[in-house]
Design a protein around this motif. Sequence first.
Motif, PDB file in Angstrom:
ATOM      1  N   GLN A 132       0.874  -1.227  -0.146  1.00 47.82           N
ATOM      2  CA  GLN A 132       0.074   0.173   0.255  1.00 47.82           C
ATOM      3  C   GLN A 132       0.920   1.229   0.060  1.00 47.82           C
ATOM      4  O   GLN A 132       2.045   1.275   0.674  1.00 47.82           O
ATOM      5  N   ILE A 133       0.381   2.282  -0.744  1.00 45.62           N
ATOM      6  CA  ILE A 133       1.011   3.460  -0.586  1.00 45.62           C
ATOM      7  C   ILE A 133       0.443   4.362   0.342  1.00 45.62           C
ATOM      8  O   ILE A 133      -1.001   4.679   0.330  1.00 45.62           O
ATOM      9  N   LEU A 134       1.109   4.901   1.232  1.00 41.01           N
ATOM     10  CA  LEU A 134       0.710   5.851   2.279  1.00 41.01           C
ATOM     11  C   LEU A 134       1.095   7.134   2.104  1.00 41.01           C
ATOM     12  O   LEU A 134       2.416   7.276   1.726  1.00 41.01           O
ATOM     13  N   GLY A 135       0.408   8.017   2.480  1.00 47.42           N
ATOM     14  CA  GLY A 135       0.474   9.390   2.216  1.00 47.42           C
ATOM     15  C   GLY A 135       0.815   9.722   0.776  1.00 47.42           C
ATOM     16  O   GLY A 135       0.286   9.139   0.020  1.00 47.42           O
ATOM     17  N   LYS A 136       1.926  10.391   0.515  1.00 44.05           N
ATOM     18  CA  LYS A 136       2.088  10.854  -0.873  1.00 44.05           C
ATOM     19  C   LYS A 136       3.143   9.855  -1.550  1.00 44.05           C
ATOM     20  O   LYS A 136       3.229   9.568  -2.857  1.00 44.05           O
ATOM     21  N   SER A 137       4.034   9.351  -0.796  1.00 40.16           N
ATOM     22  CA  SER A 137       5.110   8.410  -1.618  1.00 40.16           C
ATOM     23  C   SER A 137       5.707   7.445  -0.429  1.00 40.16           C
ATOM     24  O   SER A 137       6.833   6.863  -1.127  1.00 40.16           O
ATOM     25  N   THR A 138       5.083   6.870   0.341  1.00 40.90           N
ATOM     26  CA  THR A 138       5.710   5.781   1.007  1.00 40.90           C
ATOM     27  C   THR A 138       4.987   4.568   0.706  1.00 40.90           C
ATOM     28  O   THR A 138       3.656   4.426   1.044  1.00 40.90           O
ATOM     29  N   ARG A 188      13.219 -16.649  16.256  1.00 43.64           N
ATOM     30  CA  ARG A 188      13.239 -16.500  14.796  1.00 43.64           C
ATOM     31  C   ARG A 188      12.298 -15.666  14.251  1.00 43.64           C
ATOM     32  O   ARG A 188      11.087 -15.793  14.446  1.00 43.64           O
ATOM     33  N   GLU A 189      12.455 -14.494  13.478  1.00 44.25           N
ATOM     34  CA  GLU A 189      11.553 -13.652  13.151  1.00 44.25           C
ATOM     35  C   GLU A 189      11.460 -13.912  11.503  1.00 44.25           C
ATOM     36  O   GLU A 189      12.117 -13.537  10.662  1.00 44.25           O
ATOM     37  N   ILE A 190      10.147 -14.418  11.195  1.00 43.10           N
ATOM     38  CA  ILE A 190       9.673 -14.668  10.107  1.00 43.10           C
ATOM     39  C   ILE A 190       8.810 -13.614   9.266  1.00 43.10           C
ATOM     40  O   ILE A 190       8.780 -13.479   8.063  1.00 43.10           O
ATOM     41  N   GLY A 191       8.353 -12.715  10.192  1.00 42.21           N
ATOM     42  CA  GLY A 191       7.506 -11.564   9.469  1.00 42.21           C
ATOM     43  C   GLY A 191       8.621 -10.742   8.996  1.00 42.21           C
ATOM     44  O   GLY A 191       9.853 -10.368   9.406  1.00 42.21           O
ATOM     45  N   PHE A 192       7.969  -9.666   8.180  1.00 44.02           N
ATOM     46  CA  PHE A 192       8.782  -8.566   7.553  1.00 44.02           C
ATOM     47  C   PHE A 192       7.896  -7.508   7.371  1.00 44.02           C
ATOM     48  O   PHE A 192       6.552  -7.658   6.921  1.00 44.02           O
ATOM     49  N   SER A 193       8.591  -6.217   7.441  1.00 45.91           N
ATOM     50  CA  SER A 193       7.684  -4.932   7.001  1.00 45.91           C
ATOM     51  C   SER A 193       8.645  -4.180   6.064  1.00 45.91           C
ATOM     52  O   SER A 193       9.763  -3.680   6.809  1.00 45.91           O
ATOM     53  N   ILE A 194       8.681  -3.669   4.933  1.00 42.93           N
ATOM     54  CA  ILE A 194       9.488  -2.945   4.238  1.00 42.93           C
ATOM     55  C   ILE A 194       8.875  -1.512   3.916  1.00 42.93           C
ATOM     56  O   ILE A 194       7.670  -1.299   3.489  1.00 42.93           O
ATOM     57  N   SER A 195       9.745  -0.525   4.071  1.00 42.73           N
ATOM     58  CA  SER A 195       9.317   0.779   3.866  1.00 42.73           C
ATOM     59  C   SER A 195      10.032   1.388   2.862  1.00 42.73           C
ATOM     60  O   SER A 195      11.446   1.326   2.913  1.00 42.73           O
ATOM     61  N   VAL A 196       9.455   2.036   1.625  1.00 41.64           N
ATOM     62  CA  VAL A 196      10.393   2.657   0.628  1.00 41.64           C
ATOM     63  C   VAL A 196       9.785   3.803   0.243  1.00 41.64           C
ATOM     64  O   VAL A 196       8.684   4.032   0.063  1.00 41.64           O
ATOM     65  N   ASP A 197      10.816   4.759   0.013  1.00 40.78           N
ATOM     66  CA  ASP A 197      10.667   6.297  -0.082  1.00 40.78           C
ATOM     67  C   ASP A 197      10.394   6.260  -1.670  1.00 40.78           C
ATOM     68  O   ASP A 197      11.416   6.165  -2.398  1.00 40.78           O
ATOM     69  N   LEU A 198       9.276   6.279  -2.366  1.00 40.79           N
ATOM     70  CA  LEU A 198       9.111   6.236  -3.984  1.00 40.79           C
ATOM     71  C   LEU A 198       9.590   7.381  -4.405  1.00 40.79           C
ATOM     72  O   LEU A 198       9.877   7.641  -5.631  1.00 40.79           O
ATOM     73  N   GLN A 199       9.827   8.653  -3.754  1.00 44.07           N
ATOM     74  CA  GLN A 199      10.371   9.930  -4.293  1.00 44.07           C
ATOM     75  C   GLN A 199      11.805   9.540  -4.791  1.00 44.07           C
ATOM     76  O   GLN A 199      12.131  10.263  -5.623  1.00 44.07           O
ATOM     77  N   GLU A 200      12.719   8.517  -4.064  1.00 43.90           N
ATOM     78  CA  GLU A 200      13.885   8.188  -4.623  1.00 43.90           C
ATOM     79  C   GLU A 200      13.769   7.190  -5.620  1.00 43.90           C
ATOM     80  O   GLU A 200      14.771   7.114  -6.318  1.00 43.90           O
ATOM     81  N   THR A 201      12.871   6.043  -5.583  1.00 39.65           N
ATOM     82  CA  THR A 201      12.569   5.145  -6.579  1.00 39.65           C
ATOM     83  C   THR A 201      11.965   5.335  -7.757  1.00 39.65           C
ATOM     84  O   THR A 201      12.029   4.783  -8.723  1.00 39.65           O
ATOM     85  N   GLY A 202      11.201   6.078  -7.779  1.00 41.72           N
ATOM     86  CA  GLY A 202      10.299   6.590  -8.911  1.00 41.72           C
ATOM     87  C   GLY A 202       9.257   5.432  -9.316  1.00 41.72           C
ATOM     88  O   GLY A 202       8.844   4.994  -8.051  1.00 41.72           O
ATOM     89  N   ASN A 203       8.875   5.251 -10.372  1.00 46.30           N
ATOM     90  CA  ASN A 203       7.829   4.522 -10.798  1.00 46.30           C
ATOM     91  C   ASN A 203       8.296   3.095 -11.006  1.00 46.30           C
ATOM     92  O   ASN A 203       7.565   2.246 -11.650  1.00 46.30           O
ATOM     93  N   ARG A 204       9.707   2.772 -10.883  1.00 50.21           N
ATOM     94  CA  ARG A 204      10.323   1.347 -11.309  1.00 50.21           C
ATOM     95  C   ARG A 204       9.433   0.344 -10.558  1.00 50.21           C
ATOM     96  O   ARG A 204       9.423   0.564  -9.234  1.00 50.21           O
ATOM     97  N   ASP A 205       9.496  -0.745 -10.995  1.00 53.00           N
ATOM     98  CA  ASP A 205       9.026  -1.987 -10.346  1.00 53.00           C
ATOM     99  C   ASP A 205       9.943  -2.385  -9.275  1.00 53.00           C
ATOM    100  O   ASP A 205      11.378  -2.124  -9.607  1.00 53.00           O
TER     101      ASP A 205
END
Length: 840
Positions: A132-138, A188-205
């Motif tokens: 999910q994209i939260l806010g403008k670019s996260t 052992r931690e099998i869960g994950f949460s990833i946060s990416v700033d799309l302002q830096e990565t743009g529209n790339r997959d």
Amino acid sequence: MAKILWSVDEKKYNDKNAHTLILTGWAASTEKKPCSFILQGNGNVNENISIPEPFRFDRADVAGNFPELAGITDAGFTVEIPQVLDLAGEYGNLEVFVTDGEEQEKIWGASAEEIRNFCADCLMEYRIDREQILGKSTLMVDGWVLDQRGTDEVLVEDKNGIPVKCTITRGRRPDVEEERKIQAEGNREIGFSISVDLQETGNRDLYIRFQGPETQKTYVVDVRRLKAEKSVFRQRMNLLAWENKDKNLEYIREKGLGEFVRYVGTYQPEGVSQDYEEWLKDHAAGKKELKRQKAAVFSSSPLISIVIPLYNTPLEYLKEVIDSVIAQTYSNWQLCLADGSEGDEIRELLRKKYKKEIRISYKKLTENKGISENTNAAIKQAMGDYIMLCDHDDVVAPDALFHIVKAITEQKADVIYTDEDKVSMDGKHYFEPNFKPDFNLFRLRENNYICHIFVVKREILEQTGTFRSEYDGAQDFDLILRCCEKAECIVHVPRVLYHWRSHMNSTAANPESKRYAFEAGKRAVEAHYERMGIPAEVELTDRPGWYRSHVKIEGEPMISIIIPNKDHMEDLELCVSSIEERSTWKNYEILVVENNSEKKETFGYYEELQNRYDNVRVLTWKKEFNYSSINNFAVKEARGQYLLFLNNDVEVITPSWMEEMLQICQQEGVGAVGAKLYYPDDTIQHAGVVMGLGGIAGHIMCKAPREEIGYMGRMVCVQEISAVTAACMMVKTSVFKKAGGFDEELRVAFNDIDLCMQIRHIGEKIVFTPYAELYHYESKSRGLEDTPEKQLRFSKEVKCFRRKWDRELLKGDPYYSPNLSLKEGDCSLRKEERNGEYHA
């Protein structure tokens, strides 16, 4: 036709638990015979390869989709085949059959090579719970990955394999461990949460790579698609799609082209995070308001004990929740922490950072006994007049206790609950607000809509008892039900005062992940009915955490169906024939009230109708049209204990429609029940009436798709409501008479809404059920308000209704949040200038 129906919904492989292949699905005999399972090797039954007794369980969704399997409570199965790789190597081909003793059906089969490939693929499993994209670019991506033969690593790269800058957090997922019957070693931690700033990565997959000792898998995040789905422009353009042309043309005919252009131009789709975050900023208490609250003096200052169970809580989250409590504008609180964690990190945090805060009470438990017992240990420390429940990683708004104490001192509340939303794992984004109704017992029986914040008076808790470990997973639901049964004054504070952290091991992020919790919730509702002395069966629905109740109907009371009619023989024929041919309830009469028909053949049709059906009577109303007078006249002739007011332009869909309404209407304190009605194009015509919507009263979610569940599921759950339409409304005869019947001053409009208001005024409830469904070919027999005479009459009826219920209109609908729009019927945000302060 096959006598055994079945489906295999999921195949899994457990490498560490006896190298077991697991098949989960459902199977049942249409002749209601018990079914068993057989494993064959190379097409032969061999006692050396028998399988353990399968685990059987209820599948309410199966009975709902296959009427011939109704009443079967063990259709679900889990079949385990231990040492499947050895068996495949020995026999070359394996098959599983289900049999009822006479017939058998093959439900699974595979060659040795297929089994080896499948098991190898299953060594590493992953699931994306949310992207999910939260806010403008996260960009937030949550899920879990499990490699059965070792540790696993999560990497985020572009298509060229170059690492992408991001934050990756790992965490425990005991729900997955339980579901997969796999114990993760140590912590052992099998869960994950990833946060990416799309302002830096743009529209790339983005490519999420899961790397294990022997296996690698990749998941591709389609960033362009997520941005398009989030785009308000795209969703506005979807309104203009060809498939919506009929709805759009109808909207233009009703409201004009200019209004349609304005609607499309300002359309704000539900769930747009940015829109809600802006709203929240505008409505949160500002600095001046918080300062005013700190200086406020109440008539009394009850001590609020906030109880939080701890277990391996991440320190940064615990710090946030403690700091949010310390920041409260109301200062007479106690924070009670019971810690069942394995280490001593939490004690050290409290000693170093909060040693001067005497309002914090901490107890280190000798062992972790689960959420219920850990919470009970926190409650034992509580000295407060009121107990407030809180999770160990959520955040409380700074004015939460102020508004809770305000409700206690001004309304003498026994129980208080507030609105809430979800906050991203990093605490930066807020989304999915739950704007709740005032206390709604029927709604609560369907789903724990109260959730957070929940505050209860100590005396109530002493009567009900504390948490019960047998309801772990739904322990708060069980407690809320018990407390609400005892409370005399339950107050809802319509403010977002609690932020529920949506992280990898939270039902806030992944409601599918904890089936055991939903089973516990079902038992909690069953126990509630038992305490209330209501004979009822409860079943799980296909929506996790939602329940459906079947209350036993007492006796076989007669229902008098009252249908006014003027000519319109085709409409009446469809209506009556659908009742007679489809209804499973048999003890009813139909009273057709003839109202000045002009066609000679209408009266011949009446004679034929009465000759065809023994339970049909035709009454004659000889005065001018007055809907209220006509129905009051018919009630005097009715023999039933229940009245069912029905338009002549409806068609029954649900065979058990009368039972669905009657099981609710018979309950103590219920005066009337309304049904769910659809237009012929399968859009919603009626799913309850909201007072004040559109000015006076309006149908909520009108013209939404039939399958729409609505805001907080309101289209698909039984619930108390302010009013329902008399196009299909069941009323107790005794309640109808006590309420004074229909107001004959309201000849055409608002008479049904007025009756509902009057029923509520005498202390009885109005309830809507989505399980009684009919088509409504609306207003065919009456026509539109298209003449000066009709418009004048309508204006008088508006004034009459306002004269009677103006105070209630000013108060607002108790079953509809003041934070939602009264201009649109889609439960969108109510947008008003608030000067930066929160004034609901």
